[in-house]
Design a protein around this motif. Structure first.
Motif, PDB file in Angstrom:
ATOM      1  N   GLY A  63      16.454  -8.122  -1.232  1.00  0.00           N
ATOM      2  CA  GLY A  63      15.303  -8.959  -0.902  1.00  0.00           C
ATOM      3  C   GLY A  63      14.256  -8.332  -0.010  1.00  0.00           C
ATOM      4  N   ASN A  64      14.464  -7.056   0.376  1.00  0.00           N
ATOM      5  CA  ASN A  64      13.393  -6.383   1.118  1.00  0.00           C
ATOM      6  C   ASN A  64      12.331  -5.930   0.126  1.00  0.00           C
ATOM      7  OD1 ASN A  64      14.456  -6.183   3.942  1.00  0.00           O
ATOM      8  ND2 ASN A  64      16.154  -5.254   2.827  1.00  0.00           N
ATOM      9  N   HIS A  65      11.077  -5.927   0.566  1.00  0.00           N
ATOM     10  CA  HIS A  65      10.024  -5.479  -0.334  1.00  0.00           C
ATOM     11  C   HIS A  65       9.781  -3.981  -0.215  1.00  0.00           C
ATOM     12  CE1 HIS A  65       9.127  -9.849   0.144  1.00  0.00           C
ATOM     13  NE2 HIS A  65       9.118  -9.726  -1.164  1.00  0.00           N
ATOM     14  N   LEU A  66      10.015  -3.458   0.994  1.00  0.00           N
ATOM     15  CA  LEU A  66       9.868  -2.011   1.218  1.00  0.00           C
ATOM     16  C   LEU A  66      10.999  -1.562   2.123  1.00  0.00           C
ATOM     17  CD1 LEU A  66       7.977   0.589   1.037  1.00  0.00           C
ATOM     18  CD2 LEU A  66       7.001  -0.185   3.192  1.00  0.00           C
ATOM     19  N   CYS A  67      11.673  -0.483   1.731  1.00  0.00           N
ATOM     20  CA  CYS A  67      12.718   0.046   2.608  1.00  0.00           C
ATOM     21  C   CYS A  67      12.451   1.519   2.875  1.00  0.00           C
ATOM     22  CB  CYS A  67      14.097  -0.142   1.982  1.00  0.00           C
ATOM     23  SG  CYS A  67      15.402   0.446   3.083  1.00  0.00           S
ATOM     24  N   ILE A  68      12.387   1.869   4.155  1.00  0.00           N
ATOM     25  CA  ILE A  68      12.051   3.235   4.549  1.00  0.00           C
ATOM     26  C   ILE A  68      13.319   3.962   4.974  1.00  0.00           C
ATOM     27  CG2 ILE A  68      10.710   4.630   6.171  1.00  0.00           C
ATOM     28  CD1 ILE A  68       8.909   2.079   6.479  1.00  0.00           C
ATOM     29  N   LEU A  86       0.817  -3.778  -5.081  1.00  0.00           N
ATOM     30  CA  LEU A  86      -0.084  -3.560  -3.943  1.00  0.00           C
ATOM     31  C   LEU A  86      -0.552  -2.105  -3.881  1.00  0.00           C
ATOM     32  CD1 LEU A  86      -1.009  -5.242  -1.410  1.00  0.00           C
ATOM     33  CD2 LEU A  86       0.871  -4.155  -0.198  1.00  0.00           C
ATOM     34  N   PHE A  87       0.395  -1.168  -4.006  1.00  0.00           N
ATOM     35  CA  PHE A  87       0.061   0.254  -3.913  1.00  0.00           C
ATOM     36  C   PHE A  87      -0.728   0.737  -5.125  1.00  0.00           C
ATOM     37  CE2 PHE A  87       3.804   1.448  -0.886  1.00  0.00           C
ATOM     38  CZ  PHE A  87       3.149   0.778   0.130  1.00  0.00           C
ATOM     39  N   ALA A  88      -0.470   0.134  -6.298  1.00  0.00           N
ATOM     40  CA  ALA A  88      -1.215   0.525  -7.496  1.00  0.00           C
ATOM     41  C   ALA A  88      -2.694   0.193  -7.323  1.00  0.00           C
ATOM     42  CB  ALA A  88      -0.653  -0.173  -8.731  1.00  0.00           C
ATOM     43  N   VAL A 125       1.639  -3.240   4.144  1.00  0.00           N
ATOM     44  CA  VAL A 125       2.710  -4.063   3.571  1.00  0.00           C
ATOM     45  C   VAL A 125       3.069  -5.206   4.528  1.00  0.00           C
ATOM     46  CG1 VAL A 125       5.134  -4.079   2.848  1.00  0.00           C
ATOM     47  CG2 VAL A 125       3.642  -2.228   2.129  1.00  0.00           C
ATOM     48  N   LEU A 126       3.196  -4.889   5.818  1.00  0.00           N
ATOM     49  CA  LEU A 126       3.517  -5.917   6.812  1.00  0.00           C
ATOM     50  C   LEU A 126       2.422  -6.980   6.868  1.00  0.00           C
ATOM     51  CD1 LEU A 126       4.890  -3.720   9.724  1.00  0.00           C
ATOM     52  CD2 LEU A 126       6.171  -5.457   8.462  1.00  0.00           C
ATOM     53  N   ARG A 127       1.204  -6.516   6.788  1.00  0.00           N
ATOM     54  CA  ARG A 127       0.031  -7.385   6.859  1.00  0.00           C
ATOM     55  C   ARG A 127       0.010  -8.379   5.692  1.00  0.00           C
ATOM     56  NH1 ARG A 127      -3.927  -9.539   9.441  1.00  0.00           N
ATOM     57  NH2 ARG A 127      -5.845  -9.626   8.296  1.00  0.00           N
ATOM     58  N   ASN A 128       0.585  -7.964   4.554  1.00  0.00           N
ATOM     59  CA  ASN A 128       0.648  -8.852   3.397  1.00  0.00           C
ATOM     60  C   ASN A 128       1.884  -9.746   3.435  1.00  0.00           C
ATOM     61  OD1 ASN A 128      -1.597  -8.383   1.237  1.00  0.00           O
ATOM     62  ND2 ASN A 128      -1.175  -6.392   2.133  1.00  0.00           N
ATOM     63  N   LYS A 129       2.477  -9.857   4.620  1.00  0.00           N
ATOM     64  CA  LYS A 129       3.620 -10.734   4.838  1.00  0.00           C
ATOM     65  C   LYS A 129       4.815 -10.383   3.946  1.00  0.00           C
ATOM     66  CE  LYS A 129       1.553 -14.466   7.286  1.00  0.00           C
ATOM     67  NZ  LYS A 129       0.541 -13.592   7.836  1.00  0.00           N
ATOM     68  N   LEU A 130       5.007  -9.091   3.694  1.00  0.00           N
ATOM     69  CA  LEU A 130       6.153  -8.665   2.908  1.00  0.00           C
ATOM     70  C   LEU A 130       7.198  -8.070   3.849  1.00  0.00           C
ATOM     71  CD1 LEU A 130       4.142  -7.036  -0.013  1.00  0.00           C
ATOM     72  CD2 LEU A 130       5.411  -9.184  -0.095  1.00  0.00           C
ATOM     73  N   LYS A 131       8.441  -8.060   3.381  1.00  0.00           N
ATOM     74  CA  LYS A 131       9.546  -7.646   4.251  1.00  0.00           C
ATOM     75  C   LYS A 131       9.761  -6.134   4.211  1.00  0.00           C
ATOM     76  CE  LYS A 131      13.693  -9.612   4.707  1.00  0.00           C
ATOM     77  NZ  LYS A 131      14.860 -10.378   4.206  1.00  0.00           N
ATOM     78  N   LYS A 150      -6.270  -9.211   3.311  1.00  0.00           N
ATOM     79  CA  LYS A 150      -5.016  -9.200   2.554  1.00  0.00           C
ATOM     80  C   LYS A 150      -5.319  -9.096   1.063  1.00  0.00           C
ATOM     81  CE  LYS A 150      -2.457 -11.961   5.880  1.00  0.00           C
ATOM     82  NZ  LYS A 150      -3.538 -12.352   6.771  1.00  0.00           N
ATOM     83  N   ALA A 151      -4.395  -8.474   0.335  1.00  0.00           N
ATOM     84  CA  ALA A 151      -4.574  -8.371  -1.115  1.00  0.00           C
ATOM     85  C   ALA A 151      -4.292  -9.721  -1.746  1.00  0.00           C
ATOM     86  CB  ALA A 151      -3.624  -7.318  -1.673  1.00  0.00           C
TER      87      ALA A 151
END
Lengths: 126, 249
Positions: free
Chosen positions: B124-129, B181-183, B199-205, B247-248
């Motif tokens: 359920g994470n949208h981005l994992c670093i 978003l990145f595309a 990504v954080l700004r777009n309220k994604l995890k 925001k996008a």
């Protein structure tokens, strides 16, 4: 009004040549009319200022600058800053568009090559 | 031991993952990377595709990729890291991939961590670093760079309230929302810290996972000492702008 007639003649000839040069650039389609407009206006105002130097003094008085040449420099520098900024904006827009185009062309090319490869392998094996 | 753990994963049926590798003159590093990626793909029970973005390489990067049979997109003009990576995200977007994984072409990132990154996205994470600085194992970069990374980490925390230990890491995985978003929008150069904020700004995890990085095998870093100051100023500004950006949709 103290401006030597030699200087004035040179300025008139120079500004007229500048005007002709710009019109010719538009004519041979090396300069888009959209971008040429500002240059045409600039060259026309150069012609006016060299034919009627009084206009420069009038403007100087109007904006309350004591020395006429300073008023001229002020106006020209302001105009140049505006033009450079407009160019930076235009370049940014072009850069974004070029990037998008390059990406799309690359993706399309890759897609096409894959299609051709698939087609070739298919036609080889009956 | 790690392998056994991820073999049973891949819960989304028919899931497709794309590994995006930006490459500029990486011919000498790619063969080993391909072998390691093959190993990962073999053990996964979902589709893993590898896509190389060949950013106008002058060496035989293209030939190496062709030989190995991976997907390659060759940019006709050198776009730099940001433009190259975005091409990968656009590819993922157009081909409806569920997950995109970004990994450097220089061998710094160990592909064995990819399944764990994917797992985090499935959770359920949208981005994992992939972060070097959670367990502080493996290659830790030079001291001066760690100071820079700490500063970016602090700046992101200050502006978004989220603690990201390794914002400059280019080893990351993301789901469909972030691919989209990145595309649409991706910075040109030095994109990593800035994109975290977007990504954080777009309220994604956003989450982080400890990884072990290696010292680069060949080639050279895109950030030399001379460019260091420019890099710090530019990225600082980019992070600040990103934190107040629209925001996008």
């Amino acid at each position: 009004m103290n401006i030597s007639s030699t200087l004035r003649t040179v300025l008139i000839i120079g500004s007229v040549l500048f005007f002709i040069f710009i019109i010719n650039m538009v004519r041979i389609k090396k300069l888009e009319l959209k971008y040429a407009l500002i240059w045409i206006l600039t060259s026309v105002s150069f012609i006016i200022m060299s034919v009627f130097p009084q206009t420069v003094y009038a403007v100087a008085r109007l904006i309350e600058v004591e020395v006429a040449s300073n008023a001229l420099f002020l106006c020209i520098i302001f105009l140049l800053l505006l033009m450079v900024f407009a160019l930076t904006v235009a370049i940014s827009r072009q850069a974004i568009r070029t990037k998008r185009l390059v990406q799309e062309v690359a993706l399309l090319k890759a897609e096409l090559e894959e299609k051709i490869r698939n087609h070739e392998t298919k036609s080889q094996s009956p | 031991m790690r392998k056994a753990h991820y073999q049973k994963k891949g819960t989304i049926k028919g899931m497709k993952a794309l590994i995006i590798i930006p490459a500029y003159n990486e011919a000498e590093n790619l063969p080993r990377l391909f072998e390691e990626l093959d190993e990962v793909a073999k053990n996964a029970d979902y589709t893993i595709d590898v896509l190389i973005i060949n950013d106008c390489s002058k060496d035989n990067t293209l030939a190496v990729c062709r030989e190995h049979g991976v997907k390659v997109v060759t940019l006709p003009v050198n776009l730099g890291i940001g433009g190259a990576v975005q091409t990968g995200y656009r590819y993922a977007f157009y081909h409806k991939y569920d997950i995109a994984i970004q990994i450097d072409g220089d061998g710094q990132h160990d592909p064995q961590f990819i399944p764990y990154l994917i797992e985090r996205i499935e959770q359920g994470n949208h981005l994992c670093i992939g972060s070097r600085f959670i367990e502080n194992e493996g290659f830790q970069s030079s001291r001066i760079r760690r100071v820079g990374i700490r500063y970016f980490s602090w700046l992101i925390w200050f502006l978004t309230g989220k603690r990201i230990t390794d914002p400059t890491s280019g080893f990351r995985a993301c789901g469909k929302e972030v691919i989209r978003l990145f595309a649409q929008d991706y910075p040109k150069d030095y994109p990593e810290p800035e994109t975290v904020v977007t990504v954080l700004r777009n309220k994604l995890k956003v989450s982080e996972m400890p990884v072990i990085m290696r010292a680069r095998e060949g080639g050279k870093s895109s950030i030399t000492n001379l460019k260091g100051i420019y890099y710090m100023i530019k990225v600082t500004l980019a992070i600040m702008i990103a934190s107040i950006s629209r925001k996008a949709r």
